[in-house]
Design an enzyme around this catalytic site. Structure first.
Site, PDB file in Angstrom:
ATOM      1  N   TRP A 356      55.615   4.491  54.688  1.00  0.00           N
ATOM      2  CA  TRP A 356      55.746   3.433  55.689  1.00  0.00           C
ATOM      3  C   TRP A 356      57.064   2.671  55.546  1.00  0.00           C
ATOM      4  O   TRP A 356      57.281   1.677  56.240  1.00  0.00           O
ATOM      5  CB  TRP A 356      54.569   2.458  55.584  1.00  0.00           C
ATOM      6  N   ASP A 357      57.940   3.152  54.657  1.00  0.00           N
ATOM      7  CA  ASP A 357      59.160   2.400  54.351  1.00  0.00           C
ATOM      8  C   ASP A 357      60.059   2.208  55.563  1.00  0.00           C
ATOM      9  O   ASP A 357      60.930   1.340  55.555  1.00  0.00           O
ATOM     10  CB  ASP A 357      59.930   3.113  53.239  1.00  0.00           C
ATOM     11  N   GLU A 495      47.124  -1.483  47.950  1.00  0.00           N
ATOM     12  CA  GLU A 495      46.944  -0.223  47.209  1.00  0.00           C
ATOM     13  C   GLU A 495      46.114  -0.339  45.938  1.00  0.00           C
ATOM     14  O   GLU A 495      45.589   0.658  45.460  1.00  0.00           O
ATOM     15  CB  GLU A 495      48.291   0.442  46.867  1.00  0.00           C
ATOM     16  N   LYS A 618      48.905  -5.225  44.275  1.00  0.00           N
ATOM     17  CA  LYS A 618      50.115  -4.564  43.790  1.00  0.00           C
ATOM     18  C   LYS A 618      51.338  -5.139  44.487  1.00  0.00           C
ATOM     19  O   LYS A 618      52.389  -5.338  43.877  1.00  0.00           O
ATOM     20  CB  LYS A 618      50.017  -3.065  44.049  1.00  0.00           C
ATOM     21  N   GLN A 619      51.189  -5.376  45.784  1.00  0.00           N
ATOM     22  CA  GLN A 619      52.314  -5.820  46.594  1.00  0.00           C
ATOM     23  C   GLN A 619      51.777  -6.597  47.784  1.00  0.00           C
ATOM     24  O   GLN A 619      50.580  -6.742  47.967  1.00  0.00           O
ATOM     25  CB  GLN A 619      53.130  -4.625  47.065  1.00  0.00           C
TER      26      GLN A 619
END
Length: 803
Positions: A356-357, A495, A618-619
């Site tokens: 998805w970057d 995630e 995680k993010q």
């Protein structure tokens, strides 16, 4: 370091793989890691050459299961160039005495320099001065020039120049138990006295790559013709050249390499084409001149001005990020069928897959070189058929794009994942990150907003967008008791959370992830605006072809207004339904025990625990909403959904989730920098500097060696373009609300909007827009409530209100 050069003084074997990734040279068509020319794959070195979008599938047996993976292929190593002084073994920086060592990556012209003095034999000293490039003006060309000086000895020097096709994919230690031999040599030959060729083919995808290498030797500017022997074995071909050398007199070795694949256009055979390319190419300095001019043109499009007193390395780091972005996607990308990989074409991490970057990368390309965005979105469009099939197989309608994409668009996510801390293989459920489809739609819309390109939307964008909207509508389930639509069994960007506690095997996924539901609602709402922006004829044609009925559109409208968002009791947006009921983690205890807790999921699994039990991330997950949307946009989305939303609560949400995020992804620093910019500019700048150091300082402890983090690199550059300028496209107008941190004295970037090229300059007193002369129509620009028209060649300035 200087403003344009990344410099390493001294040889450090333990840091070599990290340096190789950061010193990778590429041109958007292929990339070669910055490995030494005499190195082979091992603990300290990893030569690698990768072509954009060239993958191969292999089957591995793990714990009695057959697992199929598709990998970005490591192709024939064209770098091989070694020397052997008379009476000695082949010289190597790892075996000889290193007297001097300096390595410099020059970003301005895309050339890697390496200067080494080695002590060897019985007091002999040899100097090696190397220049290396991957041509930006010619996608199919690489070149190497080495000046070798025997400082205090004379005799015979043997030079070995080879093409090594015995390479495998062994660059990621976590994959060491997986099958790794993707290619085999199908042809090798001596083309002429100074030229050799090797053609390799992948075992499954049947792609061929032809490499032809010409090696010539010069002294005092004149070519010499040493005795030459050609040697062949299995997947390797090389030439040994015996050169008489004299103390203090340098010789120059030049290696020119042509590279073609069987997927290239306008050619018949990769071996023939690579040989012809080399035959038609002159000496190294001629290649260098044209290559450097191509980089000059790119820098004219992508450079910036950033004044940060007291932090002289900041501009260099940003330029390094631009440099690696342009080595991954360049004008040569226009002729390839490849997406934008999470780790660049710099290594084998994530197997070179597309995630998805692009949501962190394409908005920047929109403003600098929008044709690249169009090309990368067409990668998605070509895989629309596979996305439709995936949706049908999962019981949905429309197009469901995979979390990991490779050659043909099928789901490439692993079935199992190795935890290197515990050594155990665990189920990989990341394919449940359905939000990647909304990511594609978001990128389509942002491209359209910036360019206003009706042809793209008519030919590709509308179909992509509408099929994704259809997917979201089919994924939503109606809850009659709440009169709300819900999206169940998915994962958010976090995630760490893959299921509810204890339900990992029986019922994977989570319900009503806030980010997923808001993105779904946004896509469904924008679908109507998209249809309105198409010509009536085109709107009617596409809805008829896609069989989108009025009843279906009515359902989309209803869902876009009734999707469920869950809130904590205190008004914080819940990351997903049930998040508030999870346990709190003792963060201080884990930091004390482990120090680096970025990968808390691996730590907890090694302890026999699950991150699904705890409030942690995680993010950025919820915070992604504040990254992608302005407060005004979010307010409109929530109001449409029937929820009251006060922008004043954004800082509370930010702080809540910041305290529960381990920053296990480099992307997390990008989002935190962005969302802090409004309320804490100095804190935002701290996260910006952290993001700048993600790869150059290898903050994840070894991952950069496996490939750079392209999303984070592009994200830092995008922060300068859109975050600190307060740039936003809304309602066919450009809006600016600068948030320049105190440590930045001045920022200037050049953007493209519609048909205008505009220099945006801000300091702490003034916002200035200078439109370059051209044929573009006037555009609407806004600062606060001040709305003006900007004509080509005109300048507009506003005084910036003190904060």
């Amino acid at each position: 370091m200087s403003g344009w050069s990344l410099v390493y003084e001294g040889y450090d074997p333990a840091a070599e793989r990290h340096r190789e990734a950061l010193c990778t040279l590429g041109n958007g068509y292929f990339a070669t890691r910055g490995a030494a020319t005499d190195s082979v794959a091992g603990p300290h070195h990893y030569p690698g050459t990768y072509f954009a979008g060239l993958y191969n599938r292999l089957v591995s047996e793990i714990s009695g299961e057959h697992i199929e993976n598709e990998d970005l292929v490591n192709w024939t190593n064209w770098l091989v160039l070694r020397i052997r002084p008379e009476g000695e073994d082949w010289l190597s920086v790892d075996d000889a005495e290193v007297l001097d060592y300096r390595q410099e990556l020059r970003l301005r012209d895309g050339v890697l320099h390496r200067e080494i003095r080695l002590g060897h034999g019985d007091g002999r000293i040899t100097r090696w001065r190397e220049r290396r490039l991957v041509a930006m003006h010619n996608a199919h060309l690489a070149a190497l020039s080495v000046e070798i000086t025997p400082e205090n000895w004379s005799g015979t020097l043997t030079i070995c120049s080879a093409l090594d096709g015995s390479v495998q994919n062994t660059g990621v230690d976590r994959y060491k138990n997986l099958a790794s031999h993707h290619t085999r040599c199908v042809a090798r030959r001596k083309v002429s006295e100074d030229t050799i060729q090797l053609v390799a083919r992948t075992t499954q995808s049947r792609t061929e790559v032809g490499q032809t290498a010409r090696t010539q030797v010069f002294r005092d500017g004149k070519r010499i013709f040493p005795d030459t022997r050609t040697e062949e074995r299995d997947d390797w071909i090389g030439q040994e050249l015996d050169v008489a050398v004299e103390a203090g007199t340098p010789i120059r070795v030049e290696k020119i390499v042509g590279l073609f694949t069987s997927r290239d256009r306008g050619m018949t055979d990769p071996g023939f084409s690579s040989a012809r390319s080399v035959e038609r190419t002159g000496r190294f300095d001629t290649v260098l001149g044209t290559h450097a001019r191509s980089w000059q043109t790119l820098w004219e499009e992508f450079d910036f001005e950033l004044e940060t007193p007291g932090n002289s390395d900041t501009a260099l780091k940003v330029r390094m990020h631009v440099f690696h972005l342009l080595q991954t996607v360049s004008p040569h990308t226009l002729a390839t069928d490849a997406g934008v990989p999470a780790r660049g074409w710099h290594g084998e991490a994530y197997r070179g897959h597309i995630f998805w970057d692009e949501i962190f990368i394409l908005p920047l390309l929109n403003l600098r070189m929008p044709l690249l965005t169009k090309t990368l979105l067409r990668y998605r469009y070509r895989r629309l058929r596979e996305a439709r099939h995936a949706a049908r197989e999962a019981g949905f309608k429309g197009a469901m794009f995979p979390w990991q994409s490779g050659s043909d668009g099928r789901e490439e996510s692993q079935r199992i994942h190795l935890n290197p801390r515990s050594g155990r293989w665990t189920p990989d459920l990341t394919y449940l990150q359905r939000h990647v489809s909304a990511n594609v739609a978001y990128c389509v819309w942002k491209y359209f907003q910036v360019t206003g390109n009706p042809e793209f939307m008519t030919m590709y964008g509308a179909e992509l967008f509408l099929e994704i909207a259809r997917f979201w509508a089919s994924l939503a389930e109606y809850n009659e008791a709440e009169d709300r639509y819900e999206i169940r069994g998915v994962m958010g960007p976090d995630e760490f959370h893959t299921a509810y506690p204890g339900q990992e095997e029986s019922s994977p996924g989570l319900n009503n992830n806030a980010y997923t539901n808001v993105m779904a609602a946004w896509v469904l709402a924008r679908a109507f605006e998209l249809l309105e922006r198409l010509s009536p004829h085109r709107a009617q044609e596409i809805t008829r072809r896609l069989r989108i009925t009025d009843e279906e559109l009515a359902l989309w409208d209803t869902i876009s207004r009734r999707l469920k968002i869950v809130f904590h009791e205190d008004g914080i947006i819940s990351q997903f339904e049930g998040y508030e009921d999870l346990e709190e983690l003792d963060w201080d205890a884990y930091r004390d025990s482990y120090g680096d807790i970025q990968r808390l999921d691996r730590i907890l699994e090694s302890e026999g625990k699950s991150p699904n039990n705890f409030k942690l991330s995680k993010q950025a997950d919820v915070l992604m909403l504040f990254y992608l949307f302005s407060a005004e946009e979010l307010t409109n989305i929530f109001e449409r959904l029937g929820y009251a939303f006060d922008p004043e609560t954004i800082p509370n949400n930010v702080q809540y989730y910041v305290q529960r995020t381990s920053d296990g992804s480099t992307l997390s620093h990008i989002v935190r920098c962005w969302v802090e910019a409004r309320s804490d500019r100095e804190g935002s700048w701290k996260y910006f500097l952290n993001a700048l150091g993600a790869d150059i300082d290898d903050i994840q402890g070894g991952t950069t060696a496996e490939g750079i983090h392209l999303g984070a690199m592009a994200g830092t550059v995008d922060i300068l373009h859109r975050c600190y300028t307060g740039f936003e496209t809304r309602g066919d107008a450009l809006h600016f609300a600068p948030t320049l941190p105190r440590d930045v004295r001045k920022l200037s970037v050049t953007i493209r909007y519609r048909q205008q090229r505009i220099v945006v300059a801000i300091d702490h007193k003034t916002l200035s827009l200078q439109s370059m002369p051209g044929q573009g129509a006037p555009i609407t620009v806004c600062y606060g409530d001040d709305v003006r028209s900007l004509h080509s060649g005109e300048q507009i300035s506003w005084p910036i209100a003190e904060r």
